[in-house]
Structures are given as C-alpha cells and as structure tokens.
Scaffold this active site. Structure first.
Site, PDB file in Angstrom:
ATOM      1  N   GLU A  61       0.838  -1.264   0.340  1.00  0.00           N
ATOM      2  CA  GLU A  61      -0.136  -0.041   0.229  1.00  0.00           C
ATOM      3  C   GLU A  61       0.885   1.061   0.014  1.00  0.00           C
ATOM      4  O   GLU A  61       1.851   1.547   0.805  1.00  0.00           O
ATOM      5  CB  GLU A  61      -0.820   0.073   1.112  1.00  0.00           C
ATOM      6  CG  GLU A  61      -1.789   1.290   1.058  1.00  0.00           C
ATOM      7  CD  GLU A  61      -2.855   1.498   2.202  1.00  0.00           C
ATOM      8  OE1 GLU A  61      -2.804   0.710   3.315  1.00  0.00           O
ATOM      9  OE2 GLU A  61      -3.713   2.503   1.933  1.00  0.00           O
ATOM     10  N   GLU A  87       9.801   7.947   0.336  1.00  0.00           N
ATOM     11  CA  GLU A  87       9.084   8.474  -0.831  1.00  0.00           C
ATOM     12  C   GLU A  87       8.784   7.248  -1.831  1.00  0.00           C
ATOM     13  O   GLU A  87       9.654   6.548  -2.042  1.00  0.00           O
ATOM     14  CB  GLU A  87       9.829   9.665  -1.583  1.00  0.00           C
ATOM     15  CG  GLU A  87       9.034  10.043  -2.690  1.00  0.00           C
ATOM     16  CD  GLU A  87       8.811   9.360  -3.812  1.00  0.00           C
ATOM     17  OE1 GLU A  87       7.617   9.746  -4.443  1.00  0.00           O
ATOM     18  OE2 GLU A  87       9.838   8.890  -4.563  1.00  0.00           O
ATOM     19  N   ASP A 143      -2.198  11.981  -3.208  1.00  0.00           N
ATOM     20  CA  ASP A 143      -2.357  13.426  -3.195  1.00  0.00           C
ATOM     21  C   ASP A 143      -2.485  13.903  -4.333  1.00  0.00           C
ATOM     22  O   ASP A 143      -1.715  13.596  -5.273  1.00  0.00           O
ATOM     23  CB  ASP A 143      -0.960  14.146  -2.397  1.00  0.00           C
ATOM     24  CG  ASP A 143      -0.753  13.738  -0.988  1.00  0.00           C
ATOM     25  OD1 ASP A 143      -1.833  13.349  -0.412  1.00  0.00           O
ATOM     26  OD2 ASP A 143       0.387  13.970  -0.476  1.00  0.00           O
ATOM     27  N   LYS A 171      -3.294  22.280  -8.202  1.00  0.00           N
ATOM     28  CA  LYS A 171      -2.768  23.409  -8.901  1.00  0.00           C
ATOM     29  C   LYS A 171      -2.060  22.877 -10.247  1.00  0.00           C
ATOM     30  O   LYS A 171      -1.312  21.778 -10.019  1.00  0.00           O
ATOM     31  CB  LYS A 171      -1.975  24.143  -8.147  1.00  0.00           C
ATOM     32  CG  LYS A 171      -2.655  24.901  -7.251  1.00  0.00           C
ATOM     33  CD  LYS A 171      -1.860  26.161  -6.394  1.00  0.00           C
ATOM     34  CE  LYS A 171      -2.592  26.679  -5.380  1.00  0.00           C
ATOM     35  NZ  LYS A 171      -1.684  27.152  -4.390  1.00  0.00           N
ATOM     36  N   ASP A 212     -10.692  11.005  -4.903  1.00  0.00           N
ATOM     37  CA  ASP A 212     -12.111  11.769  -4.861  1.00  0.00           C
ATOM     38  C   ASP A 212     -11.948  13.044  -5.842  1.00  0.00           C
ATOM     39  O   ASP A 212     -12.729  13.990  -5.944  1.00  0.00           O
ATOM     40  CB  ASP A 212     -12.174  12.459  -3.435  1.00  0.00           C
ATOM     41  CG  ASP A 212     -11.129  13.307  -3.027  1.00  0.00           C
ATOM     42  OD1 ASP A 212      -9.903  12.900  -3.297  1.00  0.00           O
ATOM     43  OD2 ASP A 212     -11.178  14.579  -2.756  1.00  0.00           O
TER      44      ASP A 212
HETATM   45  C1  LIG Z   1      -4.603  12.005   1.279  1.00  0.00           C
HETATM   46  S1  LIG Z   1      -3.693  10.844   2.184  1.00  0.00           S
HETATM   47  C2  LIG Z   1      -4.429   9.374   2.231  1.00  0.00           C
HETATM   48  C3  LIG Z   1      -4.030   8.390   3.047  1.00  0.00           C
HETATM   49  C4  LIG Z   1      -4.729   7.275   3.212  1.00  0.00           C
HETATM   50  N1  LIG Z   1      -4.330   6.267   1.918  1.00  0.00           N
HETATM   51  C5  LIG Z   1      -6.181   7.268   3.241  1.00  0.00           C
HETATM   52  O1  LIG Z   1      -7.127   7.062   2.279  1.00  0.00           O
HETATM   53  O2  LIG Z   1      -6.588   7.447   4.473  1.00  0.00           O
HETATM   54  C6  LIG Z   1      -2.279  10.805   1.065  1.00  0.00           C
HETATM   55  C7  LIG Z   1      -1.128   9.923   1.720  1.00  0.00           C
HETATM   56  O3  LIG Z   1      -0.174   9.722   1.084  1.00  0.00           O
HETATM   57  C8  LIG Z   1       1.088   9.980   1.418  1.00  0.00           C
HETATM   58  N2  LIG Z   1       2.037  10.256   0.289  1.00  0.00           N
HETATM   59  C9  LIG Z   1       1.670  11.082  -0.814  1.00  0.00           C
HETATM   60  N3  LIG Z   1       2.592  10.843  -1.650  1.00  0.00           N
HETATM   61  C10 LIG Z   1       3.586   9.905  -1.385  1.00  0.00           C
HETATM   62  C11 LIG Z   1       5.057   9.401  -1.882  1.00  0.00           C
HETATM   63  N4  LIG Z   1       5.095   9.787  -3.015  1.00  0.00           N
HETATM   64  N5  LIG Z   1       5.368   8.521  -1.238  1.00  0.00           N
HETATM   65  C12 LIG Z   1       4.920   8.008  -0.175  1.00  0.00           C
HETATM   66  N6  LIG Z   1       3.755   8.619   0.681  1.00  0.00           N
HETATM   67  C13 LIG Z   1       3.151   9.425  -0.162  1.00  0.00           C
HETATM   68  C14 LIG Z   1       0.963  11.214   2.061  1.00  0.00           C
HETATM   69  O4  LIG Z   1       1.849  11.540   3.279  1.00  0.00           O
HETATM   70  C15 LIG Z   1      -0.454  10.717   2.915  1.00  0.00           C
HETATM   71  O5  LIG Z   1      -0.394  10.321   4.075  1.00  0.00           O
END
Ligand SMILES: C[S@@+](CC[C@H](N)C(=O)[O-])C[C@H]1O[C@@H](n2cnc3c(N)ncnc32)[C@H](O)[C@@H]1O
Length: 207
Positions: free
Chosen positions: A38, A90, A113, A117, A149
């Site tokens: 995940e 990352e 994420d 923008k 979403d």
């Molecule tokens: C909008 S949150 C969604 C969290 C979870 N999947 C949920 O649905 O509740 C997006 C998560 O992905 C992590 N994230 C975003 N880009 C990432 C990346 N390139 N590598 C690791 N984590 C990442 C962020 O830190 C954040 O915790």
C-alpha cells in the site's frame, strides 16, 4: 490537558537506511506468503484491517509523512499485525530502488495526493513512468487498485493506465470496507462526511 501517547514503531516500522537492496520478501517476512503493497497508507486503517483479516498474506505500507508512518506502525503493532511492515520513504524512490521485478500480488493506492494546482501536476505520483514501475513489480495476474475523490486526477490516472501495459479490470471493494464504502480508509470516511464523490479503478498485469 491530555498527554500525547507515545507511538512505538518497532517491530513493524522499518528503517529504510538499514534495508538491503533489493528487498527479498522471504527474508523480510520469514515466509513465502504473497505480498501486497500500500502506497501512502496514512493512519493505516486499510492496512490494519487487511492484515488482521488475511494473516496468510504479507503487507508492506510506504508513507513519507513521519507522523502518519509512526501512527500506522504503532497501530499495526498494537493490533499484532506481524504480517505487516511499514517504511518511511518516498514511494517512487522506494519502488525503484528496493522492489524486485514480478514480486507483488497487489498494489493499493487510496486517495493519493491530487496536487490540484496545474503547476503542481508534475508532482502527482501516478504518471507514465510510475505505471511502468507498477507493471514491473507486479506478478503476472497481480493487480493495482486506485481510489481518489479528485475528478481531474482520476482522468489522468485512467489515461496513464490506458497507455500502460496494464489491462483494466473491474475494481473490487475490500471485504473490510463498511456499508456504502469504496475501500474504507480514513480519508474516505472524512471525505464522505463532506459529500465528495469517489472514483475507483483497477488493472492487472498480463503475463
Ligand atoms: C490523502 S492521504 C491518504 C491516506 C490514506 N491512504 C487514506 O486514504 O486515508 C495521502 C497519503 O499519501 C502520502 N504520500 C503522498 N505521496 C507519497 C509518496 N510519493 N510517497 C509516500 N507517501 C506518499 C501522504 O503523506 C499521505 O499520508
């Protein structure tokens, strides 16, 4: 004022700097069970539900926000999910550097994420090179599932998957999803209260 609880990451949370490259799943989990990944597990709701429901499958969660990584690791530890591991890294870097070809049964990406923008779109995770990496790390028949979403990001994801070697299949809800839920993560529950729409997509690696 309530004191904040200490978040304990061991033994679930891994130190990325101490990991061998590439990662050998059997060495990491101590068994031959299939492995699911995940990406961006946030507080780890999905990962903990899955790890508890499916003890014969191994799970790895990647999360780059330190607080979320600590929270999810602590939660998995408290729930005795020793078939789960987490790493703070990352995802693009981690997948490229640590994960071997054709070694995963599934990749889950829930509410990535969206970087809304236009000038930030290049920061979005799901782009053509990343889809090629997903195709590389999945076993034949292995699947990727994505939920967002964000309508604009969803259109991009659809296009990226269509242009990749992955083959579209129907999205399947996790059994742990609650009534009316698409996947049952923290963000889904939060966004549902805000009345946001959800978009789900899945694809498999063909041999
Ligand atoms: C909008 S949150 C969604 C969290 C979870 N999947 C949920 O649905 O509740 C997006 C998560 O992905 C992590 N994230 C975003 N880009 C990432 C990346 N390139 N590598 C690791 N984590 C990442 C962020 O830190 C954040 O915790």
């Amino acid at each position: 004022m309530q004191a904040s609880r200490e978040l304990v990451v061991e033994p679930v949370g891994l130190d990325v700097d101490a990991l061998p490259k590439p990662l050998i799943w059997k060495d990491l989990f101590g068994n031959d069970h299939s492995v699911e990944l995940e990406i961006g597990m946030g507080k780890g709701t999905f990962l903990a539900d899955q790890a508890r429901a499916r003890p014969d499958t191994n799970f790895l969660g990647i999360e780059y926000a330190r607080w979320f990584w600590r929270y999810a690791s602590d939660r998995l530890r408290r729930n005795h999910c020793l078939n789960a591991r987490t790493v703070r890294a990352e995802a693009g870097f981690f997948v490229r550097e640590f994960i071997t070809d054709a070694s995963l049964a599934a990749v889950h990406i829930y509410f990535p994420d969206p970087w809304p923008k236009k000038r930030h779109h290049k920061r979005r995770l799901i782009q053509a090179p990343f889809a090629a990496e997903i195709n590389r790390i999945l076993l034949p028949g292995g699947k990727v599932q994505i939920v967002t979403d964000h309508a604009d990001y969803f259109q991009q994801i659809e296009q990226v998957l269509r242009d990749s070697s992955l083959k579209p299949i129907d999205y399947s809800r996790a059994p742990s999803a609650g009534e009316g839920e698409v996947v049952g993560t923290n963000f889904e529950r939060k966004y549902r209260r805000e009345g946001r729409p959800f978009f789900a997509i899945a694809a498999i690696k063909v041999s």
